[in-house]
Design an enzyme around this catalytic site. Sequence first.
Site, mmCIF file in Angstrom:
data_model
loop_
_atom_site.group_PDB
_atom_site.id
_atom_site.type_symbol
_atom_site.label_atom_id
_atom_site.label_comp_id
_atom_site.label_asym_id
_atom_site.label_seq_id
_atom_site.Cartn_x
_atom_site.Cartn_y
_atom_site.Cartn_z
ATOM 1 N N LYS A 1 37.658 49.310 42.698
ATOM 2 C CA LYS A 1 38.542 49.229 43.857
ATOM 3 C C LYS A 1 39.278 50.557 44.108
ATOM 4 O O LYS A 1 39.542 50.886 45.237
ATOM 5 C CB LYS A 1 39.555 48.093 43.693
ATOM 6 C CG LYS A 1 38.925 46.741 43.380
ATOM 7 C CD LYS A 1 38.700 45.889 44.615
ATOM 8 C CE LYS A 1 37.802 44.689 44.348
ATOM 9 N NZ LYS A 1 38.274 43.782 43.319
ATOM 10 N N TRP B 1 42.146 35.483 43.034
ATOM 11 C CA TRP B 1 41.936 36.104 41.726
ATOM 12 C C TRP B 1 42.864 35.513 40.685
ATOM 13 O O TRP B 1 42.452 35.260 39.544
ATOM 14 C CB TRP B 1 42.069 37.622 41.806
ATOM 15 C CG TRP B 1 41.034 38.236 42.707
ATOM 16 C CD1 TRP B 1 41.264 38.917 43.859
ATOM 17 C CD2 TRP B 1 39.602 38.195 42.547
ATOM 18 N NE1 TRP B 1 40.066 39.303 44.422
ATOM 19 C CE2 TRP B 1 39.036 38.868 43.650
ATOM 20 C CE3 TRP B 1 38.756 37.636 41.587
ATOM 21 C CZ2 TRP B 1 37.658 39.023 43.813
ATOM 22 C CZ3 TRP B 1 37.376 37.778 41.750
ATOM 23 C CH2 TRP B 1 36.851 38.462 42.851
ATOM 24 N N ASP C 1 47.152 42.071 36.537
ATOM 25 C CA ASP C 1 45.866 42.437 37.136
ATOM 26 C C ASP C 1 46.167 43.401 38.293
ATOM 27 O O ASP C 1 46.713 43.003 39.313
ATOM 28 C CB ASP C 1 45.157 41.168 37.644
ATOM 29 C CG ASP C 1 43.839 41.469 38.361
ATOM 30 O OD1 ASP C 1 43.487 42.654 38.517
ATOM 31 O OD2 ASP C 1 43.152 40.500 38.754
#
Length: 354
Positions: free
Chosen positions: A191, A100, A167
Amino acid sequence: MKKHNFSAGPCILPQEVLKKASEAVVDFNGLGLSLVEISHRSKEFVEVMETARSLVLELLGLQDQGYQALFLQGGASTQFLMVAYNLLEKKAGYLNTGTWSDKAIKEAKLFGEIIEVGSSKDEKFNYIPKGYTIPDGLDFLHLTSNNTIFGTQMKKFPKTNAPIVCDMSSDIFSREMDFSQFDMIYAGAQKNMGPAGTTLVVIKEDILGKVSRQIPSMLDYKVHIGKDSMFNTPAVFPVYVSMLTLQWLKNLGGISAIEEINEKKAQLLYSEIDLNPVFNGFANKEDRSIMNATFNLAEDGLKESFDSMLRDAGINGLNGHRSVGGYRASMYNALSLESVGVLVDIMSEMERKG
Ligand SMILES: *Cc1c(COP(=O)(O)O)cnc(C)c1O
């Protein structure tokens, strides 16, 4: 039978939240209308949005400190480019801790110079880099608090004069910390907060307005702030479910209460991984994530038997990410300690069977 859901994302949500959400889809608050068929400008939905936004700041302990909470669209992946669009004038620093971060770097490079202050690519991202230096004069430093795919998690965060962007897609609301050390936090809802379709952005207003480029309205944080996160039609259902999850968390006692449970779940699973010779942990011990635990079978030949035991026990979503293979147990807030216990029992039975 309800499954034990270890899926990495979209992932498990609290049962009571799903029940309330399903009721609202048919009849929202006794209006005789569905949540998804009323105007997003209606008083009822505006209240949902405002409640969700204020719960975010309350749970993170960030009220009255110049932060704004927004529910945007386009996933965390759109934040990879929006961050750079809004904040990158000359150069920014990125800590590369996995897939990511790598993707975030790729997008940011379209807007300016990117300095990778550290990277764990050399060891397949199985650890968090430490002891790196952060150069002066960065427009911002970008971090990824939890690496969903590799199962590593930052336990300490660096200090720098530059604004810090993080993030937190896969560990937001899972553990207590001083959230004011970050100037911006973003997280895809799917998530640990709600269904896919909305992305939470928490941003300190004073870091905005410093780049010289023109920003298209939909990509401009200031525009979204100015319109109270209602510049265009928001993702009404995902925002509503996120609000319910945040209320559930608050009623439970907030982040510190869930952190205690999350720690117990992680300890239970990791101690099994460490004691059981049939399994090997993937991530460096000190950097292990309490959300996503990655592990492999010591012998590939045992896969069929392990997989069939998982199936029989109703365990879902344990396959590792397609890029790394192996197994990954995602233990988000709504997963019970009991579910982890079921998994651990199967792992020890694997050992007994030899
Ligand atoms: C899943 C994930 C993303 C991507 O989220 P999308 O909403 O699918 O764009 C980004 N960062 C992290 C840490 C993630 O776990």
